[in-house]
Motif scaffolding. Sequence first.
Motif, PDB file in Angstrom:
ATOM      1  N   LYS A  36       0.808  -1.221   0.000  1.00 34.02           N
ATOM      2  CA  LYS A  36       0.000   0.000   0.000  1.00 34.02           C
ATOM      3  C   LYS A  36       0.842   1.273   0.000  1.00 34.02           C
ATOM      4  N   MET A  37       2.170   1.120   0.154  1.00 33.68           N
ATOM      5  CA  MET A  37       3.045   2.303   0.135  1.00 33.68           C
ATOM      6  C   MET A  37       3.048   2.950  -1.241  1.00 33.68           C
ATOM      7  N   PRO A  38       3.267   4.276  -1.288  1.00 35.67           N
ATOM      8  CA  PRO A  38       3.522   4.882  -2.598  1.00 35.67           C
ATOM      9  C   PRO A  38       4.808   4.262  -3.164  1.00 35.67           C
ATOM     10  N   HIS A  39       4.912   4.222  -4.487  1.00 37.53           N
ATOM     11  CA  HIS A  39       6.028   3.517  -5.090  1.00 37.53           C
ATOM     12  C   HIS A  39       7.397   4.063  -4.655  1.00 37.53           C
ATOM     13  N   GLU A  40       7.531   5.379  -4.536  1.00 39.65           N
ATOM     14  CA  GLU A  40       8.834   5.960  -4.140  1.00 39.65           C
ATOM     15  C   GLU A  40       9.241   5.489  -2.752  1.00 39.65           C
ATOM     16  N   LYS A  41       8.264   5.404  -1.858  1.00 40.82           N
ATOM     17  CA  LYS A  41       8.562   4.973  -0.489  1.00 40.82           C
ATOM     18  C   LYS A  41       9.096   3.544  -0.481  1.00 40.82           C
ATOM     19  N   ALA A  42       8.444   2.678  -1.256  1.00 35.89           N
ATOM     20  CA  ALA A  42       8.864   1.279  -1.296  1.00 35.89           C
ATOM     21  C   ALA A  42      10.264   1.176  -1.885  1.00 35.89           C
ATOM     22  N   GLU A  43      10.512   1.986  -2.890  1.00 34.92           N
ATOM     23  CA  GLU A  43      11.818   1.967  -3.531  1.00 34.92           C
ATOM     24  C   GLU A  43      12.889   2.430  -2.539  1.00 34.92           C
ATOM     25  N   SER A  44      12.558   3.475  -1.797  1.00 34.29           N
ATOM     26  CA  SER A  44      13.567   3.993  -0.879  1.00 34.29           C
ATOM     27  C   SER A  44      13.767   3.024   0.289  1.00 34.29           C
ATOM     28  N   PHE A  45      12.728   2.252   0.636  1.00 31.41           N
ATOM     29  CA  PHE A  45      12.851   1.217   1.667  1.00 31.41           C
ATOM     30  C   PHE A  45      13.826   0.139   1.179  1.00 31.41           C
TER      31      PHE A  45
ATOM     32  N   ILE B  49      10.552  -6.564  -2.054  1.00 34.08           N
ATOM     33  CA  ILE B  49       9.752  -5.347  -1.859  1.00 34.08           C
ATOM     34  C   ILE B  49       9.398  -4.740  -3.217  1.00 34.08           C
ATOM     35  N   LEU B  50      10.421  -4.611  -4.068  1.00 31.73           N
ATOM     36  CA  LEU B  50      10.191  -3.990  -5.374  1.00 31.73           C
ATOM     37  C   LEU B  50       9.292  -4.859  -6.251  1.00 31.73           C
ATOM     38  N   GLU B  51       9.536  -6.177  -6.229  1.00 34.48           N
ATOM     39  CA  GLU B  51       8.748  -7.101  -7.052  1.00 34.48           C
ATOM     40  C   GLU B  51       7.275  -7.070  -6.642  1.00 34.48           C
ATOM     41  N   ALA B  52       7.049  -7.109  -5.324  1.00 37.38           N
ATOM     42  CA  ALA B  52       5.669  -7.125  -4.833  1.00 37.38           C
ATOM     43  C   ALA B  52       4.940  -5.886  -5.333  1.00 37.38           C
ATOM     44  N   GLN B  53       5.620  -4.744  -5.227  1.00 38.75           N
ATOM     45  CA  GLN B  53       4.987  -3.499  -5.674  1.00 38.75           C
ATOM     46  C   GLN B  53       4.746  -3.495  -7.172  1.00 38.75           C
ATOM     47  N   LYS B  54       5.711  -4.051  -7.917  1.00 35.97           N
ATOM     48  CA  LYS B  54       5.620  -3.980  -9.372  1.00 35.97           C
ATOM     49  C   LYS B  54       4.573  -4.939  -9.914  1.00 35.97           C
ATOM     50  N   ASN B  55       4.542  -6.160  -9.346  1.00 37.85           N
ATOM     51  CA  ASN B  55       3.741  -7.216  -9.961  1.00 37.85           C
ATOM     52  C   ASN B  55       2.333  -7.365  -9.416  1.00 37.85           C
ATOM     53  N   ILE B  56       2.054  -6.680  -8.315  1.00 35.95           N
ATOM     54  CA  ILE B  56       0.727  -6.876  -7.746  1.00 35.95           C
ATOM     55  C   ILE B  56      -0.144  -5.653  -8.019  1.00 35.95           C
TER      56      ILE B  56
END
Lengths: 201, 201
Positions: A36-45, B49-56
Amino acid sequence: MNKYVITPLEKLSEHFEKLPGIGGKTAKRLAYAVLKMPHEKAESFANAILEAQKNINYCKKCCNFTEKEICDICGDTSRDSSIVCVVEDPRDVLAIERTGEFNLVYHVLHGVISPLNGIGPEQIHIKELLERIKTEKIKEVIMATNPTVEGEATSMYISKLLKPLGIKVTRLAYGVPVGASLEYADEVTLSRALQGRSEIV
Amino acid sequence: MNKYVITPLEKLSEHFEKLPGIGGKTAKRLAYAVLKMPHEKAESFANAILEAQKNINYCKKCCNFTEKEICDICGDTSRDSSIVCVVEDPRDVLAIERTGEFNLVYHVLHGVISPLNGIGPEQIHIKELLERIKTEKIKEVIMATNPTVEGEATSMYISKLLKPLGIKVTRLAYGVPVGASLEYADEVTLSRALQGRSEIV
């Protein structure tokens, strides 16, 4: 069990579950939060994980984590580097620093001797401590491992190595925690507190 | 406060702290655990983390998370797609699926109406539910939002929208949880359990 599996979510949740103190349900909750994070946040994580691993190493002196060659505490010339406080974990350094009362340096073992878990003296940073004793002017070593069976054993093991070198080895005091109630203190703690009693002056 | 700060570690720990239910101390513990991971593990964690965000993404029908266009539950033709169970969160779907007794489909709102937190009906997936009512053959909508003030309000709001469309709208039963003790049930729950009593046959 569940036939509706979202693979990337399961994978992420497995990663969280490997962290200490995180169970299956919490891992799922965290994985969903990442989604549910914004994409930038997840990337920075994700970057923070990689950066931390890449840029942090062991201090050449005390084995604590640092970004530099020598950590800030070892590099602080105002500190009394003749007193070394030996702890199990980097977080123990922070805990002792929070007292704000002691101007000493540390040595971080990154674990305790624990034969049951296959951790012998070689697996923790004891060798580096002995090396420091040889090259630095150290007068006192304070053993501040946890008051557990393994912490005790590690403390005993190290003090037996250091005593013949003519170094003063001390141990944290045992006793009743400040603010606690005697009623709830266990027998061992109470008996140690009595043994270690001091005169009121 | 602490003048010995290791920046990458602090950053990572801040990221953990933003996750739900993770406080400052736990965040530190997790950050240290990541540091101690073998490098490949940390890399695969960051990738997850990145995959989950990208693929879901959201299922085009029920708004649940899925890797596909339509999630596995909506795509399961053996299910009775005329009964839609409306839940707040994807984890609620898993909870209901665990009962293993109901062969229905879901609609995930991804939140509840909560004016105090600035969440109005437009911020959650109500529009998509209304769209489904128009295009699919839905006979019954079961409101399974949480039995909280906001869950209730959301359930009421949605049922008022659906009733004029001639759709049967039902609500989860309130009552005493199975296995619990009456002594510990709160007054509201008990009074709902009495109101909803059923004859023993």
